[in-house]
Scaffold this active site. Structure first.
Site, PDB file in Angstrom:
ATOM      1  N   CYS A  69       0.835  -1.211   0.000  1.00  0.00           N
ATOM      2  CA  CYS A  69       0.000   0.000   0.000  1.00  0.00           C
ATOM      3  C   CYS A  69       0.869   1.260   0.000  1.00  0.00           C
ATOM      4  CB  CYS A  69      -0.910  -0.043   1.227  1.00  0.00           C
ATOM      5  SG  CYS A  69      -1.784   1.479   1.588  1.00  0.00           S
ATOM      6  N   CYS A  72       0.109   3.727   2.783  1.00  0.00           N
ATOM      7  CA  CYS A  72       0.586   3.173   4.061  1.00  0.00           C
ATOM      8  C   CYS A  72       2.074   3.468   4.243  1.00  0.00           C
ATOM      9  CB  CYS A  72       0.360   1.664   4.117  1.00  0.00           C
ATOM     10  SG  CYS A  72      -1.371   1.157   4.061  1.00  0.00           S
TER      11      CYS A  72
END
Length: 149
Positions: A69, A72
Site C-alpha cells: 500500500c 501506508c
C-alpha cells in the site's frame, strides 16, 4: 496510594503494573528489563495485538497497513513521529493486514491505512486514510481526552 496502570511490554509481552504518575519516567519491564516505552510504533501480530488490547491500561492507536500500500508507506514516518509525541499516554502499534487477515476481517478493516483507537479492550474511534503526524496526534488526543498532557 498511587493508582497503577497495566502496561504490556512491547518486547516480551509481560504485563507490568506502573504507577500512573510514573509512566513518563522511563519505566522498565519487570520481566525482560527493557524500556516499556520507546517512542516508536510496535509491530504486532494477531495474538500480540489481542494481548495488548485486552491487558493494556494505556490506549492503543493501531495503524492497520500492508506492505504493498503506497499511502501506508507514505504515512509510516508520520506515524513514527506521532509516537514520539503521544507515548506514554497512548501506545502506537502497527498491524499488517497481510499477516493478520482474520483480525482485519473481524474488525471490518475495509481500507488501508486505517487508524483505530482501542481503550479498555474496545475500539473507541476509527479513521481511514493517510494522515500527517500533526493530524494523527490531534485526532488521537481528541479521541482520548486523558492523553492531553
Amino acid at each position: 496510594m498511587q493508582e497503577a496502570t497495566q502496561v504490556v511490554c512491547p518486547h516480551c509481552d509481560a504485563i507490568n503494573r506502573v504507577p500512573s504518575t510514573r509512566l513518563a519516567d522511563g519505566p522498565r519491564c519487570g520481566s525482560c528489563h527493557r524500556r516499556l516505552f520507546e517512542a516508536r510504533p510496535v509491530a504486532l501480530d494477531e495474538a500480540r495485538f489481542r494481548r495488548h488490547a485486552e491487558h493494556s491500561g494505556v490506549p492503543l492507536l493501531v495503524d492497520f497497513w500492508a506492505s504493498w500500500c503506497g499511502p501506508c508507506r507514505t504515512m509510516a514516518p508520520e506515524f513514527e513521529a506521532a509516537a514520539r509525541e503521544l507515548e506514554p499516554a497512548i501506545r502506537l502499534v502497527k498491524v499488517s493486514t497481510e499477516e493478520a487477515p482474520a483480525l482485519a476481517a473481524e474488525l471490518g478493516i475495509a481500507s488501508i491505512p486505517t487508524l483505530a483507537l482501542f481503550s479498555g479492550g474496545r475500539e473507541v474511534a476509527r479513521q481511514a486514510g493517510a494522515q500527517p503526524a500533526r493530524r494523527i496526534v490531534a485526532w488521537a488526543r481528541n479521541a482520548v481526552p486523558a492523553a492531553r498532557a
